[in-house]
Design a protein around this motif. Structure first.
Motif, PDB file in Angstrom:
ATOM      1  N   MET A 265      23.959 -62.069 -29.588  1.00  0.00           N
ATOM      2  CA  MET A 265      24.270 -61.232 -30.746  1.00  0.00           C
ATOM      3  C   MET A 265      24.577 -59.784 -30.355  1.00  0.00           C
ATOM      4  O   MET A 265      25.069 -59.020 -31.172  1.00  0.00           O
ATOM      5  CB  MET A 265      23.106 -61.251 -31.731  1.00  0.00           C
ATOM      6  CG  MET A 265      22.880 -62.603 -32.385  1.00  0.00           C
ATOM      7  SD  MET A 265      21.488 -62.580 -33.535  1.00  0.00           S
ATOM      8  CE  MET A 265      21.703 -64.175 -34.346  1.00  0.00           C
ATOM      9  N   MET A 266      24.280 -59.424 -29.109  1.00  0.00           N
ATOM     10  CA  MET A 266      24.440 -58.033 -28.692  1.00  0.00           C
ATOM     11  C   MET A 266      25.898 -57.595 -28.722  1.00  0.00           C
ATOM     12  O   MET A 266      26.231 -56.511 -29.218  1.00  0.00           O
ATOM     13  CB  MET A 266      23.862 -57.840 -27.295  1.00  0.00           C
ATOM     14  CG  MET A 266      23.882 -56.409 -26.803  1.00  0.00           C
ATOM     15  SD  MET A 266      22.782 -55.335 -27.753  1.00  0.00           S
ATOM     16  CE  MET A 266      21.193 -55.951 -27.177  1.00  0.00           C
ATOM     17  N   ALA A 267      26.782 -58.422 -28.179  1.00  0.00           N
ATOM     18  CA  ALA A 267      28.207 -58.068 -28.167  1.00  0.00           C
ATOM     19  C   ALA A 267      28.743 -57.945 -29.585  1.00  0.00           C
ATOM     20  O   ALA A 267      29.496 -57.014 -29.906  1.00  0.00           O
ATOM     21  CB  ALA A 267      28.998 -59.113 -27.385  1.00  0.00           C
ATOM     22  N   GLN A 268      28.326 -58.890 -30.440  1.00  0.00           N
ATOM     23  CA  GLN A 268      28.757 -58.815 -31.835  1.00  0.00           C
ATOM     24  C   GLN A 268      28.202 -57.555 -32.486  1.00  0.00           C
ATOM     25  O   GLN A 268      28.857 -56.910 -33.299  1.00  0.00           O
ATOM     26  CB  GLN A 268      28.282 -60.053 -32.593  1.00  0.00           C
ATOM     27  CG  GLN A 268      28.726 -60.058 -34.048  1.00  0.00           C
ATOM     28  CD  GLN A 268      27.877 -60.980 -34.888  1.00  0.00           C
ATOM     29  OE1 GLN A 268      26.700 -61.166 -34.630  1.00  0.00           O
ATOM     30  NE2 GLN A 268      28.475 -61.560 -35.895  1.00  0.00           N
ATOM     31  N   GLY A 269      26.955 -57.212 -32.127  1.00  0.00           N
ATOM     32  CA  GLY A 269      26.340 -56.014 -32.682  1.00  0.00           C
ATOM     33  C   GLY A 269      27.102 -54.755 -32.331  1.00  0.00           C
ATOM     34  O   GLY A 269      27.210 -53.833 -33.141  1.00  0.00           O
ATOM     35  N   LEU A 270      27.633 -54.710 -31.096  1.00  0.00           N
ATOM     36  CA  LEU A 270      28.416 -53.554 -30.679  1.00  0.00           C
ATOM     37  C   LEU A 270      29.646 -53.385 -31.567  1.00  0.00           C
ATOM     38  O   LEU A 270      29.915 -52.302 -32.084  1.00  0.00           O
ATOM     39  CB  LEU A 270      28.837 -53.724 -29.217  1.00  0.00           C
ATOM     40  CG  LEU A 270      29.805 -52.671 -28.659  1.00  0.00           C
ATOM     41  CD1 LEU A 270      29.149 -51.302 -28.683  1.00  0.00           C
ATOM     42  CD2 LEU A 270      30.224 -53.040 -27.246  1.00  0.00           C
ATOM     43  N   LEU A 271      30.369 -54.470 -31.776  1.00  0.00           N
ATOM     44  CA  LEU A 271      31.561 -54.408 -32.628  1.00  0.00           C
ATOM     45  C   LEU A 271      31.185 -54.075 -34.067  1.00  0.00           C
ATOM     46  O   LEU A 271      31.855 -53.282 -34.736  1.00  0.00           O
ATOM     47  CB  LEU A 271      32.307 -55.740 -32.567  1.00  0.00           C
ATOM     48  CG  LEU A 271      32.970 -56.076 -31.232  1.00  0.00           C
ATOM     49  CD1 LEU A 271      33.508 -57.500 -31.254  1.00  0.00           C
ATOM     50  CD2 LEU A 271      34.082 -55.096 -30.917  1.00  0.00           C
ATOM     51  N   LYS A 272      30.096 -54.699 -34.535  1.00  0.00           N
ATOM     52  CA  LYS A 272      29.677 -54.473 -35.917  1.00  0.00           C
ATOM     53  C   LYS A 272      29.291 -53.024 -36.137  1.00  0.00           C
ATOM     54  O   LYS A 272      29.607 -52.421 -37.165  1.00  0.00           O
ATOM     55  CB  LYS A 272      28.509 -55.401 -36.264  1.00  0.00           C
ATOM     56  CG  LYS A 272      28.053 -55.314 -37.702  1.00  0.00           C
ATOM     57  CD  LYS A 272      26.944 -56.320 -37.983  1.00  0.00           C
ATOM     58  CE  LYS A 272      26.476 -56.223 -39.431  1.00  0.00           C
ATOM     59  NZ  LYS A 272      25.383 -57.195 -39.719  1.00  0.00           N
ATOM     60  N   HIS A 273      28.618 -52.443 -35.155  1.00  0.00           N
ATOM     61  CA  HIS A 273      28.189 -51.054 -35.303  1.00  0.00           C
ATOM     62  C   HIS A 273      29.389 -50.111 -35.278  1.00  0.00           C
ATOM     63  O   HIS A 273      29.429 -49.134 -36.026  1.00  0.00           O
ATOM     64  CB  HIS A 273      27.219 -50.690 -34.189  1.00  0.00           C
ATOM     65  CG  HIS A 273      26.626 -49.317 -34.337  1.00  0.00           C
ATOM     66  ND1 HIS A 273      25.716 -49.008 -35.323  1.00  0.00           N
ATOM     67  CD2 HIS A 273      26.831 -48.172 -33.637  1.00  0.00           C
ATOM     68  CE1 HIS A 273      25.361 -47.732 -35.222  1.00  0.00           C
ATOM     69  NE2 HIS A 273      26.032 -47.207 -34.210  1.00  0.00           N
ATOM     70  N   ILE A 274      30.348 -50.426 -34.409  1.00  0.00           N
ATOM     71  CA  ILE A 274      31.557 -49.600 -34.371  1.00  0.00           C
ATOM     72  C   ILE A 274      32.271 -49.653 -35.714  1.00  0.00           C
ATOM     73  O   ILE A 274      32.752 -48.640 -36.230  1.00  0.00           O
ATOM     74  CB  ILE A 274      32.485 -50.069 -33.238  1.00  0.00           C
ATOM     75  CG1 ILE A 274      31.858 -49.745 -31.879  1.00  0.00           C
ATOM     76  CG2 ILE A 274      33.853 -49.410 -33.347  1.00  0.00           C
ATOM     77  CD1 ILE A 274      32.634 -50.276 -30.699  1.00  0.00           C
ATOM     78  N   LEU A 275      32.317 -50.854 -36.307  1.00  0.00           N
ATOM     79  CA  LEU A 275      32.961 -50.993 -37.610  1.00  0.00           C
ATOM     80  C   LEU A 275      32.152 -50.299 -38.695  1.00  0.00           C
ATOM     81  O   LEU A 275      32.703 -49.703 -39.621  1.00  0.00           O
ATOM     82  CB  LEU A 275      33.126 -52.475 -37.953  1.00  0.00           C
ATOM     83  CG  LEU A 275      34.169 -53.235 -37.124  1.00  0.00           C
ATOM     84  CD1 LEU A 275      34.132 -54.714 -37.460  1.00  0.00           C
ATOM     85  CD2 LEU A 275      35.553 -52.675 -37.343  1.00  0.00           C
ATOM     86  N   THR A 276      30.813 -50.370 -38.595  1.00  0.00           N
ATOM     87  CA  THR A 276      29.960 -49.773 -39.620  1.00  0.00           C
ATOM     88  C   THR A 276      29.993 -48.249 -39.553  1.00  0.00           C
ATOM     89  O   THR A 276      30.090 -47.568 -40.576  1.00  0.00           O
ATOM     90  CB  THR A 276      28.513 -50.266 -39.463  1.00  0.00           C
ATOM     91  OG1 THR A 276      28.507 -51.698 -39.536  1.00  0.00           O
ATOM     92  CG2 THR A 276      27.624 -49.706 -40.556  1.00  0.00           C
ATOM     93  N   GLN A 277      29.875 -47.702 -38.326  1.00  0.00           N
ATOM     94  CA  GLN A 277      29.860 -46.258 -38.148  1.00  0.00           C
ATOM     95  C   GLN A 277      31.230 -45.708 -37.761  1.00  0.00           C
ATOM     96  O   GLN A 277      31.349 -44.533 -37.437  1.00  0.00           O
ATOM     97  CB  GLN A 277      28.838 -45.885 -37.061  1.00  0.00           C
ATOM     98  CG  GLN A 277      27.418 -46.292 -37.376  1.00  0.00           C
ATOM     99  CD  GLN A 277      26.847 -45.562 -38.567  1.00  0.00           C
ATOM    100  OE1 GLN A 277      27.314 -44.480 -38.937  1.00  0.00           O
ATOM    101  NE2 GLN A 277      25.831 -46.138 -39.185  1.00  0.00           N
ATOM    102  N   GLY A 278      32.239 -46.587 -37.779  1.00  0.00           N
ATOM    103  CA  GLY A 278      33.561 -46.155 -37.347  1.00  0.00           C
ATOM    104  C   GLY A 278      34.149 -45.065 -38.210  1.00  0.00           C
ATOM    105  O   GLY A 278      34.935 -44.242 -37.725  1.00  0.00           O
ATOM    106  N   ASP A 279      33.785 -45.043 -39.493  1.00  0.00           N
ATOM    107  CA  ASP A 279      34.330 -44.001 -40.360  1.00  0.00           C
ATOM    108  C   ASP A 279      33.917 -42.614 -39.878  1.00  0.00           C
ATOM    109  O   ASP A 279      34.730 -41.697 -39.800  1.00  0.00           O
ATOM    110  CB  ASP A 279      33.892 -44.229 -41.810  1.00  0.00           C
ATOM    111  CG  ASP A 279      32.393 -44.399 -41.954  1.00  0.00           C
ATOM    112  OD1 ASP A 279      31.686 -44.412 -40.926  1.00  0.00           O
ATOM    113  OD2 ASP A 279      31.927 -44.537 -43.101  1.00  0.00           O
TER     114      ASP A 279
END
Length: 565
Positions: A265-279
C-alpha cells in the motif's frame, strides 16, 4: 413518484452474521463518536481561527499552509499504510500476544517517520528562497519545530493502533479533544503576545501550537496505554514475539503478513498523497504567497464539512468493512464466475452491500443540498465570519466554487475506504497503476487551468474535481466487480436521487437567474434570508420524497445506539 430506494436498512443492518468480528453497531458508535469529536475539535479550532485571522496576512497563512503540508506528509508516509494493514490484522485482538504484535508494528511508524521527516525537511528547506527566509521571522526554526512535532505525535502511534484494534474510541476522543484545545490556546496566545509586544513572530505560533498538540496527544495515549498494558500483560515497548526461525514474524518482532500488505500500500499511498495534497504543491509552484493564502482560506472553510462529517464516517466504515469482510466465510467466492446460476451471497456480503448503499445514498442527498445552496451562501458567510477584507480578496468566490467539489470529495472518500478494506495486494498494485495515470491527468488539468487559462484558484478546484471523478469511476468499477464476484449485484445508477437532484438543479438555476448575490456586500443578512427562502422548496421536496429512506436510516441509528455493543 418517489425515486427507487436502495435496500431497506432494517434488512441488512440488523442481521450481522455471528462469525463477523465486529457488529454494525460498532461502526455507528465509532462514527457517532468520531463525528462528535471532530465537531467539538473543529468548533474550538474554528473559533480560535476567527480570532487569529485578524492578526494574519495572506502570505503568512500561505506559508503556514506549506509547513502543515510538510507535517502531514511526514505523518502520512510514516503511518497511513500501516494503519490500514493493522486494521486488517486477522489475529485474535483480545490476546496479549496479538496486542503486543500491534504495539510492535506501531514502532515501525516511528522509525519510518524519523527518516521521512529528515528527507522531506531537507527538500523543503532547499526550496525556500532567501527572500522568503529574510522577510519571515523564525521560518527555519518553525520548520524544525514542525518536524519535531511530527515525531512526537508518531511516538503515540503504538498506543493509537492498539486502541483502534480494541475499538476503544473514547481514548482517541479524549486525546484529540485535549490536544486541540491546548493547540488553540498556544497558537492564539503566542500571536496575541507578539502583536501586543510589537514582535513579528511570523509563523512561529503555528509551529509551537503543533508541538503542544503532539505532546498532549502523546501524554494522553501513554496514560491510557500504560493502564491497559498493566492489566493485560503486554508491554508498550517492542518485545520479541517468537523465535527468529518463526516465519510468521520479521526479526521475531513484526508480523510479516501485515508488513507485506503495508508495503504494497506504500506506493499507492505516495500517489494518493500527491493527489490529495497536490493542490497545495501546485499553488506553491504557480502562485504567489498571497494567492496561496486566499486559496488556503477557501480550502479550510470549504473542507470543514469533509473534516467534520465525511472523514469520521470514512475512518469508522473502513474499520467496519475490514472486520466484516475479513474472514474467508464472509467473502464466499462463486464456484464458477462464468456460471449463470450464481450461488447466494453470504450474509456479510449482503450486509456490506446494504450499508455501503446507505452511506452513498446519504452522501448524495447531502451533496444536492450543498451544491444548490453553498455557491451562494458561502461567500456571504465568509464575509460575516472572516471580514470583508478577506471576502474582497476573492476567497469568497473561490469558496462558493469549492462547494461543487465537496460531493466528489465525499463520494471518493467512502468509495476508497471500502476499496482499502477489501482489496488484495494484487488489487492494490493495479490501483496504484491507475492512480499514477490520474496524477498525470490532475497535473495536466492544473497546468491547463492555472497557466494556459488563468482561472486562479478556481482552476485548481476544477482540476481537483477531474481528479476525484477519475478515482470515483475506478472505485465504482471495483465495487461492482467485487460484489458480482461474491454473488451480489451492486447497482450504482439506482443510488441517484433523481427527482431531488432535478429540483436542486432548478433551485441553483433560479438563484443564478435572480442574481441573489448582487447586493450581498451591502446587505449580507438580507441576502442569506433570500437564499434560505429560495432553498426551502428544495429541502421540503427532498424530505417528502425521501422520507421513507431517511426514516429507515434514523430508526437504524437509534436501534444501534440502544443495542449493546
Amino acid at each position: 413518484m418517489a425515486d427507487p430506494k436502495p435496500e431497506a436498512p432494517s434488512k441488512g443492518v440488523n442481521a450481522a452474521p455471528a462469525s463477523t468480528p465486529a457488529a454494525p453497531s460498532n461502526m455507528v458508535r465509532a462514527a457517532s463518536l468520531l463525528i462528535s469529536l471532530q465537531l467539538l475539535s473543529r468548533l474550538v479550532t474554528f473559533a480560535a481561527n476567527q480570532l487569529l485571522i485578524r492578526f494574519l496576512t495572506a502570505p503568512l497563512l500561505g506559508l503556514a499552509t506549506q509547513l502543515e503540508v510538510y507535517y502531514l506528509s511526514v505523518l502520512f508516509f510514516a503511518r497511513e499504510s500501516l494503519r490500514v494493514a493493522i486494521q486488517r490484522h486477522d489475529r485474535d485482538a483480545a490476546s496479549a500476544a496479538a496486542q503486543q504484535a500491534v504495539v510492535n508494528l506501531g514502532y515501525l511508524a516511528v522509525a519510518l517517520g524519523a527518516l521521512v521527516s529528515l528527507l522531506l525537511g531537507a527538500m523543503y528547506s532547499a526550496t525556500m528562497s532567501e527572500e522568503t527566509i529574510r522577510v519571515t521571522p523564525h521560518l527555519v526554526m518553525s520548520l524544525y519545530l514542525y518536524g519535531a512535532a511530527a515525531m512526537v505525535e508518531l511516538l503515540s502511534e503504538p498506543c493509537f493502533v492498539l486502541m483502534q484494534t480494541r475499538l476503544q474510541f473514547g481514548t482517541r476522543a479524549a486525546a484529540e479533544s485535549i490536544a486541540t484545545f491546548i493547540r488553540c490556546i498556544v497558537v492564539f496566545g503566542t500571536a496575541v503576545w507578539g502583536s501586543r509586544a510589537g514582535v513579528d513572530v511570523g509563523v512561529l505560533p503555528f509551529a509551537l501550537g503543533q508541538m503542544s498538540y503532539g505532546i498532549a496527544l502523546l501524554l494522553v495515549y501513554l496514560a491510557s496505554g500504560y493502564s491497559l498494558a498493566a492489566s493485560s500483560g503486554f508491554s508498550l515497548l517492542p518485545r520479541s514475539l517468537g523465535k527468529p526461525s518463526d516465519n510468521r514474524f520479521f526479526f521475531s518482532y513484526f508480523d510479516r503478513p501485515t508488513i507485506s500488505l503495508a508495503a504494497s500500500m506504500m506506493a499507492q499511498g505516495l500517489l494518493k498523497h500527491i493527489l490529495t495534497q497536490g493542490d497545495t504543491l501546485l499553488v506553491s509552484t504557480f502562485a504567489s504567497a498571497e494567492i496561496q493564502g486566499v486559496y488556503a482560506l477557501a480550502n479550510n472553510y470549504g473542507g470543514l464539512i469533509a473534516r467534520l462529517l465525511f472523514q469520521p464516517v470514512e475512518e469508522s466504515s473502513r474499520g467496519y468493512f475490514s472486520r466484516l469482510l475479513s474472514e474467508p466465510a464472509a467473502r464466499k467466492a462463486l464456484p464458477d464466475p462464468s456460471s449463470k446460476s450464481a450461488s447466494k451471497p453470504s450474509p456479510a456480503i449482503v450486509e456490506a452491500k446494504t450499508n455501503l448503499r446507505i452511506l452513498l445514498r446519504l452522501y448524495l442527498l447531502l451533496s444536492t443540498v450543498i451544491v444548490s445552496i453553498g455557491p451562494f451562501a458561502a461567500p456571504v458567510l465568509l464575509s460575516l465570519v472572516a471580514g470583508r477584507r478577506w471576502a474582497g480578496s476573492g476567497a469568497g468566490e473561490v469558496l462558493g466554487f469549492y462547494c461543487f467539489y465537496i460531493p466528489f470529495l465525499a463520494l471518493n472518500g467512502v468509495a476508497e475506504a471500502f476499496v482499502a478494506s477489501v482489496a488484495s495486494e494484487a488489487d492494490v498494485h493495479y490501483q496504484s497503476v491507475w492512480m499514477g495515470g490520474f496524477s498525470v491527468a490532475f497535473a495536466t488539468a492544473a497546468w491547463l487551468f492555472l497557466s494556459v487559462f488563468p482561472l486562479g484558484a478556481k482552476g485548481l478546484v476544477l482540476a481537483n474535481i477531474i481528479n476525484m471523478l477519475c478515482r470515483i469511476i475506478w472505485c465504482g468499477f471495483f465495487i461492482k466487480t467485487f460484489f458480482k464476484r461474491h454473488g451480489a449485484e451492486f447497482g450504482i445508477t439506482s443510488l441517484l436521487p433523481r427527482s431531488t437532484l432535478a429540483v436542486a438543479v432548478g433551485s441553483l438555476a433560479t438563484m443564478y437567474q435572480l442574481d441573489v448575490l448582487g447586493n450581498a456586500e451591502a446587505q449580507p443578512i438580507k441576502t442569506l434570508v433570500k437564499i434560505t427562502a429560495l432553498a426551502i422548496p428544495m429541502l421540503v421536496h427532498m424530505i417528502f420524497f425521501e422520507r421513507r429512506f431517511l426514516l429507515d436510516c434514523f430508526r437504524a441509528v437509534r436501534g444501534r445506539r440502544a443495542a449493546k455493543p
